[in-house]
Design a protein around this motif. Structure first.
Motif, mmCIF file in Angstrom:
data_model
loop_
_atom_site.group_PDB
_atom_site.id
_atom_site.type_symbol
_atom_site.label_atom_id
_atom_site.label_comp_id
_atom_site.label_asym_id
_atom_site.label_seq_id
_atom_site.Cartn_x
_atom_site.Cartn_y
_atom_site.Cartn_z
ATOM 1 N N THR A 107 39.432 71.666 37.351
ATOM 2 C CA THR A 107 40.192 70.461 36.981
ATOM 3 C C THR A 107 39.800 69.300 37.883
ATOM 4 N N GLU A 108 39.655 69.581 39.165
ATOM 5 C CA GLU A 108 39.256 68.534 40.119
ATOM 6 C C GLU A 108 37.861 68.008 39.788
ATOM 7 N N GLN A 109 36.945 68.901 39.386
ATOM 8 C CA GLN A 109 35.602 68.471 38.995
ATOM 9 C C GLN A 109 35.656 67.592 37.747
ATOM 10 N N ILE A 110 36.471 67.993 36.784
ATOM 11 C CA ILE A 110 36.612 67.201 35.562
ATOM 12 C C ILE A 110 37.187 65.822 35.883
ATOM 13 N N LEU A 111 38.236 65.806 36.726
ATOM 14 C CA LEU A 111 38.840 64.522 37.109
ATOM 15 C C LEU A 111 37.828 63.647 37.855
ATOM 16 N N ASP A 112 37.034 64.257 38.703
ATOM 17 C CA ASP A 112 36.023 63.516 39.453
ATOM 18 C C ASP A 112 34.993 62.914 38.489
ATOM 19 N N ASN A 113 34.594 63.709 37.504
ATOM 20 C CA ASN A 113 33.654 63.193 36.500
ATOM 21 C C ASN A 113 34.251 62.022 35.721
ATOM 22 N N TYR A 114 35.540 62.141 35.359
ATOM 23 C CA TYR A 114 36.204 61.042 34.659
ATOM 24 C C TYR A 114 36.313 59.805 35.546
ATOM 25 N N ARG A 115 36.581 60.020 36.849
ATOM 26 C CA ARG A 115 36.643 58.885 37.781
ATOM 27 C C ARG A 115 35.290 58.177 37.842
ATOM 28 N N LYS A 116 34.230 58.967 37.963
ATOM 29 C CA LYS A 116 32.883 58.384 38.036
ATOM 30 C C LYS A 116 32.553 57.642 36.743
ATOM 31 N N LEU A 117 32.858 58.258 35.610
ATOM 32 C CA LEU A 117 32.607 57.627 34.318
ATOM 33 C C LEU A 117 33.410 56.340 34.191
ATOM 34 N N SER A 118 34.658 56.398 34.615
ATOM 35 C CA SER A 118 35.519 55.220 34.560
ATOM 36 C C SER A 118 34.961 54.104 35.441
ATOM 37 N N GLU A 119 34.488 54.470 36.635
ATOM 38 C CA GLU A 119 33.915 53.467 37.540
ATOM 39 C C GLU A 119 32.668 52.840 36.912
ATOM 40 N N LYS A 120 31.822 53.668 36.296
ATOM 41 C CA LYS A 120 30.609 53.145 35.648
ATOM 42 C C LYS A 120 30.973 52.193 34.516
ATOM 43 N N ARG A 121 31.954 52.589 33.726
ATOM 44 C CA ARG A 121 32.363 51.730 32.612
ATOM 45 C C ARG A 121 33.006 50.438 33.123
ATOM 46 N N LYS A 122 33.772 50.604 34.185
ATOM 47 C CA LYS A 122 34.416 49.421 34.776
ATOM 48 C C LYS A 122 33.343 48.481 35.319
ATOM 49 N N ALA B 168 30.266 48.319 34.382
ATOM 50 C CA ALA B 168 29.538 47.752 33.244
ATOM 51 C C ALA B 168 30.361 46.638 32.595
ATOM 52 N N ALA B 169 31.665 46.866 32.457
ATOM 53 C CA ALA B 169 32.535 45.860 31.838
ATOM 54 C C ALA B 169 32.596 44.606 32.704
ATOM 55 N N VAL B 170 32.716 44.775 34.002
ATOM 56 C CA VAL B 170 32.757 43.626 34.907
ATOM 57 C C VAL B 170 31.416 42.881 34.841
ATOM 58 N N GLY B 171 30.331 43.651 34.865
ATOM 59 C CA GLY B 171 29.009 43.022 34.768
ATOM 60 C C GLY B 171 28.858 42.239 33.472
ATOM 61 N N ARG B 172 29.321 42.833 32.376
ATOM 62 C CA ARG B 172 29.238 42.170 31.070
ATOM 63 C C ARG B 172 30.121 40.925 31.058
ATOM 64 N N ALA B 173 31.310 41.015 31.662
ATOM 65 C CA ALA B 173 32.220 39.866 31.713
ATOM 66 C C ALA B 173 31.606 38.745 32.548
ATOM 67 N N VAL B 174 31.024 39.088 33.682
ATOM 68 C CA VAL B 174 30.376 38.081 34.537
ATOM 69 C C VAL B 174 29.211 37.437 33.787
ATOM 70 N N GLU B 175 28.445 38.251 33.083
ATOM 71 C CA GLU B 175 27.307 37.740 32.306
ATOM 72 C C GLU B 175 27.802 36.787 31.222
ATOM 73 N N LEU B 176 28.870 37.149 30.546
ATOM 74 C CA LEU B 176 29.414 36.274 29.490
ATOM 75 C C LEU B 176 29.922 34.960 30.090
ATOM 76 N N ILE B 177 30.550 35.069 31.254
ATOM 77 C CA ILE B 177 31.106 33.859 31.896
ATOM 78 C C ILE B 177 29.956 32.973 32.350
ATOM 79 N N LEU B 178 28.962 33.588 32.960
ATOM 80 C CA LEU B 178 27.860 32.787 33.492
ATOM 81 C C LEU B 178 26.958 32.223 32.372
#
Length: 105
Positions: free
Chosen positions: A76-91, A93-103
């Protein structure tokens, strides 16, 4: 043998027969008593053995359940860790995309 001698012999034989019967009865009672005691000892040993086996089975089951729970927690801890990593990557990516759109406006 005279009549008196015959009567004495009969009385002696009856007395001897009574002693033999009494001794046999006493011996039989002793054998029964010893058999009961032995049966009770065997019963107690069987109960003690069964209780010991029960405790061993319960201990083994508990150890197995605890090991499975630890493994499940680890998975369960491994699964949660994977979800955390995936969430961080998506976050990221989303921040990067938002900055790109703003700029790039």
């Amino acid at each position: 043998m005279s009549g008196i001698d015959a009567v004495k012999k009969i009385v002696e034989t009856e007395a001897q027969a009574r002693r033999i019967v009494d001794e046999a009865s006493t011996s039989a009672q002793q054998i029964v008593s010893e058999a009961r005691e032995q049966a009770e000892r065997i019963r107690q040993e069987a109960i003690a053995g069964a209780q010991q086996r029960r405790e061993e089975i319960l201990r083994a089951a508990k150890e197995k359940a605890e090991a499975e729970a630890r493994q499940s927690d680890k998975e369960t801890e491994q699964i949660l860790d994977n979800y955390r990593k995936l969430s961080e990557k998506r976050k990221d990516a989303a921040v990067g995309r938002a900055v790109e759109l703003i700029l790039n406006g």
